[in-house]
Motif scaffolding. Sequence first.
Motif, PDB file in Angstrom:
ATOM      1  N   GLU A 128       5.555   5.739  -0.621  1.00  0.00           N
ATOM      2  CA  GLU A 128       4.755   5.864  -2.572  1.00  0.00           C
ATOM      3  C   GLU A 128       4.082   7.259  -2.259  1.00  0.00           C
ATOM      4  O   GLU A 128       3.228   7.033  -1.534  1.00  0.00           O
TER       5      GLU A 128
ATOM      6  N   GLU B  15       8.453   4.127  -8.897  1.00  0.00           N
ATOM      7  CA  GLU B  15       7.710   2.381  -8.317  1.00  0.00           C
ATOM      8  C   GLU B  15       7.542   1.858  -8.730  1.00  0.00           C
ATOM      9  O   GLU B  15       7.600   2.468 -10.465  1.00  0.00           O
TER      10      GLU B  15
ATOM     11  N   GLN C 211       4.143   6.000 -10.477  1.00  0.00           N
ATOM     12  CA  GLN C 211       4.376   5.909  -8.430  1.00  0.00           C
ATOM     13  C   GLN C 211       5.841   5.834  -8.739  1.00  0.00           C
ATOM     14  O   GLN C 211       6.651   5.882  -9.297  1.00  0.00           O
TER      15      GLN C 211
ATOM     16  N   GLU D 152       8.887   6.903  -4.573  1.00  0.00           N
ATOM     17  CA  GLU D 152       8.822   6.337  -3.648  1.00  0.00           C
ATOM     18  C   GLU D 152      10.034   7.250  -3.757  1.00  0.00           C
ATOM     19  O   GLU D 152      10.896   7.653  -4.044  1.00  0.00           O
TER      20      GLU D 152
ATOM     21  N   VAL E 290      -0.956  -2.590  -7.824  1.00  0.00           N
ATOM     22  CA  VAL E 290       0.161  -2.778  -6.420  1.00  0.00           C
ATOM     23  C   VAL E 290      -0.634  -0.901  -5.599  1.00  0.00           C
ATOM     24  O   VAL E 290      -0.469  -0.404  -7.128  1.00  0.00           O
TER      25      VAL E 290
ATOM     26  N   ASN F  32      -0.111   1.959  -2.625  1.00  0.00           N
ATOM     27  CA  ASN F  32       0.534   3.057  -2.280  1.00  0.00           C
ATOM     28  C   ASN F  32       1.277   2.706  -0.786  1.00  0.00           C
ATOM     29  O   ASN F  32       0.149   2.476  -0.105  1.00  0.00           O
TER      30      ASN F  32
ATOM     31  N   GLN G 276       1.331  -8.692  -3.657  1.00  0.00           N
ATOM     32  CA  GLN G 276       1.365  -7.477  -4.148  1.00  0.00           C
ATOM     33  C   GLN G 276       2.349  -6.304  -3.310  1.00  0.00           C
ATOM     34  O   GLN G 276       2.206  -5.789  -3.315  1.00  0.00           O
ATOM     35  N   TRP G 277       3.246  -7.694  -2.475  1.00  0.00           N
ATOM     36  CA  TRP G 277       4.326  -6.594  -1.688  1.00  0.00           C
ATOM     37  C   TRP G 277       3.844  -5.694  -1.047  1.00  0.00           C
ATOM     38  O   TRP G 277       4.734  -5.062   0.225  1.00  0.00           O
ATOM     39  N   ALA G 278       2.672  -6.081  -0.364  1.00  0.00           N
ATOM     40  CA  ALA G 278       1.843  -5.204   0.547  1.00  0.00           C
ATOM     41  C   ALA G 278       2.240  -5.543   2.056  1.00  0.00           C
ATOM     42  O   ALA G 278       1.966  -5.637   3.609  1.00  0.00           O
TER      43      ALA G 278
HETATM   44  N1  GLU Z   1       4.066  -0.591  -3.295  1.00  0.00           N
HETATM   45  C1  GLU Z   1       3.805  -1.535  -2.340  1.00  0.00           C
HETATM   46  C2  GLU Z   1       3.371  -2.111  -1.011  1.00  0.00           C
HETATM   47  O1  GLU Z   1       1.836  -1.259  -1.045  1.00  0.00           O
HETATM   48  C3  GLU Z   1       5.409  -2.054  -2.007  1.00  0.00           C
HETATM   49  C4  GLU Z   1       6.332  -2.123  -3.184  1.00  0.00           C
HETATM   50  C5  GLU Z   1       7.879  -2.160  -2.135  1.00  0.00           C
HETATM   51  O2  GLU Z   1       8.042  -3.928  -1.753  1.00  0.00           O
HETATM   52  O3  GLU Z   1       8.186  -1.312  -1.973  1.00  0.00           O
HETATM   53  O4  GLU Z   1       3.804  -1.917  -0.480  1.00  0.00           O
END
Ligand code: GLU
Length: 467
Positions: free
Chosen positions: A154, A208, A213, A215, A259, A261, A322-324
């Motif tokens: 990303e 993204e 952003q 990916e 969010v 990278n 935040q999906w991390a």
């Molecule tokens: N940008 C998110 C991260 O920092 C991930 C987003 C996604 O699930 O692809 O991991």
Amino acid sequence: MTTLADPEPGGRPGDLRQAPARTADLAARGVHGIVLAYVDTAGIARVKTIPTARLEAAVAWGVGMSPVFDTFLADDSFVTTDVLGSPDGDLRLYPDLDHLVPLAGQPGWAWAPVDRITQEGDRHPGCARTFLRRTVADAAERHGLAFRAAVEIEWAVGLDSAPAGEFVPAVSGPAYGAIRQVELSDYTAELLATLGAQGVDVDQLHPEYAPGQFEVSVGALDPVAAADRSVLVRQTIRAVARRHRLRVSFAPAYLPEGVGNGGHLHLSCWRDGVNLHAGGAGRYGMTAEAESFVAGVLAHLPGLTAVTAPSPASYLRLQPSQWAGVFTAWGRETREAAVRIVTGTAGRRDQDANMEVKPVDLAANPYLALGCVIAAGLDGSTTGRPLPREITGDPARYGPEEAAALGVRRLPRSLPQAVEEFRADRVLRAALGPVLADAVIAVRLGDAAAAEGLRPAQLAAAYRWAY
Ligand code: GLU
Ligand code: MG
């Protein structure tokens, strides 16, 4: 295929045989110079370059470079350990011809990852690429296991004309939005063409979530080749961006909030050509061995964070919701658990099923990150560690007691916390060996000290363009 033999003074036999023909071919293609690339402990890609005519000599005898970079920090200051960080000494960089690529994104140049060995011909214990190659070779010899891996990339695309140090998104428009795709149509089309010309099979490229952003996800390879590829793809994303007056950031948090990278790792274990993550009697088709491998990664995640999220800015990204993936939990297609089980579509599972490790960013040295994740997984699979129950949804919803009862832990909230977890993790330290493990600790503590007291906006700014 990854070359298993270590180079030594006088070169790797296979590479030596190829070198004259490769040199002639590169010269005929108009390649004037070769970028010799590796990634240091702090996660910075460092290079030397040679004219194409010097390739054969480099393959045979290496190219000199100081070992001091093993303890460089992300701001180019450095720390020391008892054996690293001295201004004295020299190492030889040996290009790996199996992974040398003419750079369509930088006409006139080719690129090759290097192994670093001593002037006496010994393995350099601080060489991350050698560590990963040895880890993979050892798993093959001792356990009959092979791996396939990929690193998702990303990045944020900003305007080159932005005021010094600042990030101004080069596109407007919503997450995954068609507007962004149109606005950067020329850049992304050239990027796809360039990656294709360099032999990188792209699975997907998309706008993204975060401002500016994008990916890209790429096909899986053996772990050393996957780590090489992640370095090459970033070099290419940057090179193509320059031609479009764009500036890219791979930093974990290029903005102080929201969010960031990620650099999620995808990994699957294979034996005799069979994917152990599909067709088994365990959950979602995993074999018992794959379940235990996943359990091993989960168990070591707190210590792994010091390797997979190595920047002071990594902890701006590693926030819940935040999906991390900041909780030690796993589930099928879960986006907030640290480990997401990817089964693939019915009919393709024997090829596609894998695990995704999310609390990884692109400040991580991909060789160290993949090698440590594999070592953690092997600790689980060789001890038959049971995989806990699946957690779906956002683990942030649990109160402390419920989380404890489910075995769900929040990953370290800062780099010093991650170092404490890493110090306590004997498996990871033993896998790396004392020289690399000490380098990880010293560099992380050095980077943490350099960033001490910075407010989030200053922290994001300090590392925005570092990686
Ligand atoms: N940008 C998110 C991260 O920092 C991930 C987003 C996604 O699930 O692809 O991991
Ligand atoms: Mg993504």
